[in-house]
Motif scaffolding. Structure first.
Motif, PDB file in Angstrom:
ATOM      1  N   GLU A 280      -7.847  -3.923   9.932  1.00  0.00           N
ATOM      2  CA  GLU A 280      -8.858  -4.958   9.682  1.00  0.00           C
ATOM      3  C   GLU A 280      -8.494  -5.801   8.464  1.00  0.00           C
ATOM      4  O   GLU A 280      -8.673  -7.017   8.454  1.00  0.00           O
ATOM      5  CB  GLU A 280     -10.231  -4.306   9.465  1.00  0.00           C
ATOM      6  N   LEU A 281      -7.953  -5.151   7.433  1.00  0.00           N
ATOM      7  CA  LEU A 281      -7.570  -5.853   6.207  1.00  0.00           C
ATOM      8  C   LEU A 281      -6.212  -6.536   6.331  1.00  0.00           C
ATOM      9  O   LEU A 281      -5.801  -7.263   5.423  1.00  0.00           O
ATOM     10  CB  LEU A 281      -7.546  -4.867   5.031  1.00  0.00           C
ATOM     11  N   GLU A 282      -5.500  -6.263   7.439  1.00  0.00           N
ATOM     12  CA  GLU A 282      -4.164  -6.814   7.700  1.00  0.00           C
ATOM     13  C   GLU A 282      -3.167  -6.378   6.635  1.00  0.00           C
ATOM     14  O   GLU A 282      -2.296  -7.142   6.209  1.00  0.00           O
ATOM     15  CB  GLU A 282      -4.232  -8.341   7.834  1.00  0.00           C
ATOM     16  N   PHE A 283      -3.277  -5.107   6.210  1.00  0.00           N
ATOM     17  CA  PHE A 283      -2.313  -4.485   5.290  1.00  0.00           C
ATOM     18  C   PHE A 283      -1.275  -3.743   6.140  1.00  0.00           C
ATOM     19  O   PHE A 283      -1.296  -2.524   6.253  1.00  0.00           O
ATOM     20  CB  PHE A 283      -3.013  -3.502   4.346  1.00  0.00           C
ATOM     21  N   ARG A 284      -0.396  -4.485   6.767  1.00  0.00           N
ATOM     22  CA  ARG A 284       0.504  -3.894   7.756  1.00  0.00           C
ATOM     23  C   ARG A 284       1.528  -2.965   7.116  1.00  0.00           C
ATOM     24  O   ARG A 284       1.792  -1.873   7.609  1.00  0.00           O
ATOM     25  CB  ARG A 284       1.184  -5.016   8.540  1.00  0.00           C
ATOM     26  N   GLN A 285       2.138  -3.396   5.992  1.00  0.00           N
ATOM     27  CA  GLN A 285       3.126  -2.547   5.338  1.00  0.00           C
ATOM     28  C   GLN A 285       2.486  -1.282   4.775  1.00  0.00           C
ATOM     29  O   GLN A 285       3.043  -0.184   4.878  1.00  0.00           O
ATOM     30  CB  GLN A 285       3.834  -3.315   4.227  1.00  0.00           C
ATOM     31  N   LEU A 286       1.300  -1.431   4.192  1.00  0.00           N
ATOM     32  CA  LEU A 286       0.600  -0.255   3.671  1.00  0.00           C
ATOM     33  C   LEU A 286       0.243   0.699   4.812  1.00  0.00           C
ATOM     34  O   LEU A 286       0.295   1.918   4.658  1.00  0.00           O
ATOM     35  CB  LEU A 286      -0.673  -0.677   2.933  1.00  0.00           C
ATOM     36  N   GLY A 292       2.061   5.520   9.222  1.00  0.00           N
ATOM     37  CA  GLY A 292       3.173   5.332  10.139  1.00  0.00           C
ATOM     38  C   GLY A 292       2.816   4.391  11.270  1.00  0.00           C
ATOM     39  O   GLY A 292       1.707   3.890  11.376  1.00  0.00           O
ATOM     40  N   GLU A 293       3.782   4.141  12.159  1.00  0.00           N
ATOM     41  CA  GLU A 293       3.525   3.259  13.298  1.00  0.00           C
ATOM     42  C   GLU A 293       2.523   3.881  14.253  1.00  0.00           C
ATOM     43  O   GLU A 293       1.827   3.212  14.982  1.00  0.00           O
ATOM     44  CB  GLU A 293       4.841   2.955  14.042  1.00  0.00           C
ATOM     45  N   ASP A 294       2.459   5.225  14.295  1.00  0.00           N
ATOM     46  CA  ASP A 294       1.422   5.895  15.075  1.00  0.00           C
ATOM     47  C   ASP A 294       0.948   7.085  14.272  1.00  0.00           C
ATOM     48  O   ASP A 294       1.536   7.480  13.282  1.00  0.00           O
ATOM     49  CB  ASP A 294       1.949   6.324  16.456  1.00  0.00           C
ATOM     50  N   ASP A 295      -0.115   7.673  14.702  1.00  0.00           N
ATOM     51  CA  ASP A 295      -0.760   8.727  13.933  1.00  0.00           C
ATOM     52  C   ASP A 295       0.034  10.028  13.923  1.00  0.00           C
ATOM     53  O   ASP A 295      -0.336  10.964  13.219  1.00  0.00           O
ATOM     54  CB  ASP A 295      -2.167   9.000  14.483  1.00  0.00           C
ATOM     55  N   SER A 296       1.126  10.093  14.682  1.00  0.00           N
ATOM     56  CA  SER A 296       1.905  11.329  14.700  1.00  0.00           C
ATOM     57  C   SER A 296       2.864  11.421  13.531  1.00  0.00           C
ATOM     58  O   SER A 296       3.408  12.473  13.250  1.00  0.00           O
ATOM     59  CB  SER A 296       2.680  11.431  16.021  1.00  0.00           C
TER      60      SER A 296
END
Length: 990
Positions: A280-286, A292-296
């Motif tokens: 929602e905040l668009e903090f993609r790098q954070l 990670g890219e997925d929750d695993s």
């Protein structure tokens, strides 16, 4: 001695948020939706810095409470000079709380205490429990807490690396011998940010010398005789102020909370919640770093397993209520929409059967059990129900765009007991707007949208088809801000008939001090977030679309939702009106007033442009003359409109430093209160106030009024606001007639421009005389006041006679002036301090005047005490008609909040009853004008005054009946009086 293995970080949230605000002020981070996320981003980075580099075993984030603290009780002006919180910070705080919660870090907050008190208390207790404690903050005041195992951690900032400050570093920073002397330094110097006064003339270097010589503020005061000159004079004169300042600067270590080691344990974040928030905040790098890219993907922080929510465990997180997670985007039924079509010829038995009265399509979801998202979270970690949206609630919003469908809709609408309608238009100004469409709802989850073409004749024809519905007096009409929709229809010749239910006004009576827009009410009462208008037409500005430019199906959904949700709000508010005994006030005063105000707005008032042009030229001359006088007094020209330059002239050049105060930015404060205080010291202060008033008159009114003229009829159509002032009074905008400065000759001249619409008419003004004082006399039953009003004795002369103990014939103008100030001030709970400032007399004399007033009018004191006692019991005050003003701080332990509520307990019934009275008078006068088919019109209401465009042939009839209807609007034990004037303009009439 071995260093403890347990490491606790306590973060001062607001200090870190402000620090991020300044760091990103020149290059803010803005999302694709226009959200400024700079503060949240800066705070997040600071928190991640210590999580990764310092690897704390325990952590907590402290927030200031929104309530006032014990420091405000000790010193009312504490933090009074602070500027309003920047908007990006106020937006950031809820997001930071969401972030902290998603990280499974406890939020530390407690009403009545500041973050530094909470951090200080926990730091000391954690240190004794074997922790190394780091207080993460840029605030210098925390130096007083530093000891062995307790440090300040100042995060990296603007290229400067992080710092850890222990005892040695703090002592070196302040050039003192003992940590306890930090509060002595702060007490002597004061703090302009928190409005801690300190001792005048003592800066940091002087404070260091005094502390080095005397050791403490107390010892300095005890040995003040050893000082010399101005410094000695200031220490002696401001001794108590210095002690108070030290007290205010002292961080309290006895906050009533327990140190719960387990609750502060650093654990794994709540990855799904954190992931959604960072998206929602668009903090993609954070997001990639944290989840990670997925929750695993593994967490970057090897910490203890996740624990239950800290809320409720430590017993101190009173305000840790967080906004709900984002609503699901998918349709609750798993479908994209419901395929309702109208292929068959409509009529009884056709596929339009959902119109039938009482029918409910089975596909419509039952939403009766909607609840607020602010339900208290229980210790079992249940989360608030996500807000419903148009995407998650099954609904049936239909387009009705053919003659046959419209005819069938009209047929079924006319069968309803109650229906809700809403208009879509090209503008928010009903006088200038054109109709784009109409939406209707009479059953939850279902609505119908009727588009209206741009061509006026075609539009008129479609609206005409619905005349029988709108003019059906048997149908209750529901709407949000009905006055607007009724005005739009009136432009098309439709007079809405029948009982009205305006959800905006209903909510205003139920919760007068909350916001009353539909979106906010839906979120609060239905746990539903409506579609934003900006998603359809964009943000305000030159590129904003008209509703006509929007794809029709999007308009159907938006307009249908408006009608549907408004109907649901009506069903929610009606029981609340009944429960709070507000239905009589709502149906007999506020709803009839909607029609009256709408007619006044649509009629408008004529303004003489020539008179305004002449006044503008006169004001320009006045402004230049006063400006020249200011230059002469200042010893040279400067920009009088610049607070910075003005402050430098007043306090640096003219040395009027006895009243000098600085704002957070370091500039001198030059507000009206400061200048008023300076009037006795230098003539320039009065001239500056005069200059400001002249500029305001010219810019805000004289030059602005011509720009507000309607292109349709050349008149000004002010908007009367029925649901703004918590007291019940009406307000107005565009223009704001309530704020026209009329206490000066130039201000009063603005009224000269308000004129009748033709030569056959004159302006008539009718206003109540001392309405609030008369109501107070009636409420209190004070016989002296009642006799004065009922026998035509001047009330201020009568009061002066009582207060100064002289016969009526011996009351002079000065006595009457003081008595008048007391009479009006008592209603608003004026104090001796306030009265002394207004009358420019010593406080002792002001206190004696108030004492004598209550001795002379004992029933007034009894009324005031009784009003406060009653409010303490039920936590609201109410008018003679039952209008309520909620006083939730009336039993507060905070003296400032409690005192404010007590003043409202006294004033709200009086001021609110005055509002009720003039509203009833307006309704009755409007009825009189209609029944007698007069040509005269009521055109304005300002405070206790009504203004009429009066036909010359009707003057006597109007004058006699208006006065009588105003005086008898609400019968009381006191005689009401009105003053009526007639003239060729408003100034002459008044």
């Amino acid at each position: 001695m071995n260093k403890p293995e347990k490491k606790l970080f306590l973060l001062d949230a607001l200090a870190l948020i402000y620090r991020a605000h300044f760091a990103f002020s020149k290059a803010p981070r803005i999302t694709s939706r226009g959200l400024n996320t700079s503060c949240v981003f800066g705070f997040t980075n600071a928190m991640l810095e210590i999580l990764q580099k310092e690897k704390p075993t325990h952590i907590g984030v402290a927030f200031d409470s929104s309530k006032k603290t014990f420091r405000h009780e000790a010193f009312v002006e504490y933090k009074a000079n602070r500027q309003a919180m920047p908007e990006d910070i106020s937006i950031a705080i809820p997001y930071v709380k969401k972030l902290v919660e998603a990280m499974n870090i406890p939020i530390l907050i407690l009403d009545g205490y500041e973050a530094d008190d909470i951090i200080g208390t926990l730091a000391k207790r954690a240190s004794k429990a074997g922790f190394e404690v780091f207080m993460m903050t840029p605030d210098k005041d925390y130096g007083q807490l530093v000891e062995e195992h307790v440090y300040i951690y100042r995060p990296a900032f603007m290229g400067k690396g992080a710092e850890k400050l222990g005892v040695k570093e703090v002592l070196d920073r302040w050039q003192i011998q003992e940590i306890s002397q930090v509060t002595d330094m702060l007490g002597l110097m004061g703090d302009s940010v928190d409005n801690i006064p300190g001792i005048p003339g003592v800066g940091e270097k002087t404070a260091q010398k005094l502390v080095a010589e005397f050791g403490s503020v107390e010892n300095l005061i005890a040995n003040a005789d050893k000082l010399k000159g101005k410094l000695k004079e200031n220490v002696v004169q401001f001794a108590q102020q210095g002690l108070l300042s030290k007290q205010l600067a002292t961080i309290h270590l006895d906050v009533p909370l327990d140190f719960n080691e387990e609750a502060l344990l650093h654990t794994e974040p709540d990855k799904p919640k954190l992931s959604a928030l960072l998206d929602e905040l668009e903090f993609r790098q954070l997001r990639r770093r944290l989840v990670g890219e997925d929750d695993s993907e593994p967490s970057p922080f090897p910490v203890a397993p996740a624990k239950p929510s800290a809320k409720g465990q430590m017993g101190l997180f009173d305000e840790a209520v967080l906004a709900p997670a984002a609503s699901p985007a998918a349709n609750a039924s798993g479908t994209e929409g419901l395929p309702f079509t109208f292929d068959k010829k409509p009529g009884v038995g056709a596929d339009i059967s959902a119109f039938e009265k009482g029918a409910r399509p089975q596909a419509i979801a039952n939403t009766d059990d909607m609840q607020s998202d602010w339900t208290e979270v229980e210790p079992d970690d249940r989360q608030p129900e996500p807000r419903r949206t148009i995407d998650s609630v099954v609904h049936d919003y239909r387009l009705v765009d053919t003659p046959a469908l419209r005819k069938s809709l009209v047929h079924y609408l006319n069968q309803q007991d109650t229906l809700c309608f809403d208009s879509e238009t090209t503008s928010t100004d009903p006088v200038e707007a054109d109709l784009v469409g109409l939406s209707f709802a009479y059953r939850k989850g279902e609505a119908f949208y009727v588009p209206v073409p741009a061509d006026r004749e075609e539009a008129q024809a479609i609206v005409e088809e619905f005349r029988s519905v709108f003019e059906n007096a048997e149908i209750i009409k529901v709407g949000q801000n009905l006055k607007y929709d009724m005005l739009m229809l009136k432009k098309y010749g439709i007079e809405v008939q029948g009982k009205l239910f305006d959800t905006m006004v209903a909510h205003y009576l139920i919760e007068p001090e909350q916001r009353h827009n539909m979106d906010m009410m839906a979120m609060t009462h239905l746990n539903y977030e409506p579609v934003s208008i900006e998603t359809l037409i964009g943000k305000k500005g030159p590129k904003q679309l008209s509703m006509r430019d929007v794809e029709i199906q999007k308009v159907v959904e938006y307009a249908g939702e408006d009608a549907d949700i408004t109907l649901q709000l009506k069903d929610t508010f009606l029981p609340l009106l009944e429960k709070n005994q507000l239905t009589k006030l709502f149906y007999e005063v506020e709803m009839p007033l909607v029609r009256v105000l709408g007619d006044m707005e649509l009629g408008g008032v004529k303004v003489d442009m020539n008179a305004l042009a002449e006044l503008s030229a006169t004001l320009e001359t006045d402004i230049r003359q006063v400006q020249g006088e200011i230059y002469e007094l200042a010893g040279g020209p400067f920009n009088v409109g610049s607070p910075k330059q003005l402050g430098e002239v007043l306090f640096d050049k003219l040395k009027l430093d006895s009243k000098a105060k600085k704002t957070k930015t370091g500039q001198y404060a030059t507000g009206e209160e400061i200048l008023t205080d300076l009037e006795a010291d230098h003539e320039i202060a009065r001239k500056i106030l005069d200059y400001r008033e002249l500029v305001k008159l010219k810019n805000t009114y004289v030059d602005a009024l011509p720009l507000m003229m309607s292109k349709h009829d050349g008149r000004i159509h002010t908007s009367f606001n029925q649901a703004v002032a918590a007291t019940g009074r009406l307000s107005s905008t565009n223009p704001n007639l309530q704020n026209i400065p009329i206490r000066t000759p130039r201000g009063r001249e603005i009224r000269k421009a308000f004129v009748p619409h033709s030569d056959d008419f004159l302006i008539m003004s009718a206003d109540y005389s001392q309405i609030e004082l008369r109501i107070m006399a009636a409420f209190s039953g004070d016989q002296t006041m009642l006799d004065a009003f009922n026998n035509g004795i001047d009330i201020h002369t009568q009061t002066a006679s009582k207060v100064f103990k002289v016969p009526l014939t011996e009351v002079d103008s000065d006595m009457r002036r003081k008595a008048k100030m007391v009479n009006f001030g008592i209603i608003y709970g004026i104090s001796a301090f306030g009265l002394s400032r207004r009358l420019r007399i010593p406080r002792r004399e002001a206190a004696e005047i108030i004492q004598e007033y209550f001795a002379g009018f004992p029933a007034i004191k009894e009324y005031m005490d009784g009003a406060i006692a009653k409010a303490r019991e039920c936590e609201y005050a109410e008018t003679i008609l039952g209008r309520r003003r909620y006083l939730r701080d009336i039993n507060s332990r905070n003296m400032t909040d409690r005192s404010f509520a007590e003043r409202n307990a006294i004033n709200a019934p009086i001021q609110g009853s005055a509002a009720d009275m003039i509203k009833i008078a307006m309704i009755n006068i409007d009825k009189f004008i209609r029944e007698n088919r007069l040509k005269s019109r009521m055109i304005l209401t300002v405070h206790d005054e009504l203004v009429f465009d009066a036909h010359k042939d009707e003057l006597e009839l109007l004058k006699e009946n208006v006065g009588e209807l105003m005086r008898t609007a609400i019968p009381l034990a006191v005689k009401m009086e009105t003053g009526i004037g007639i003239g060729e303009n408003w100034l002459v009439a008044h």
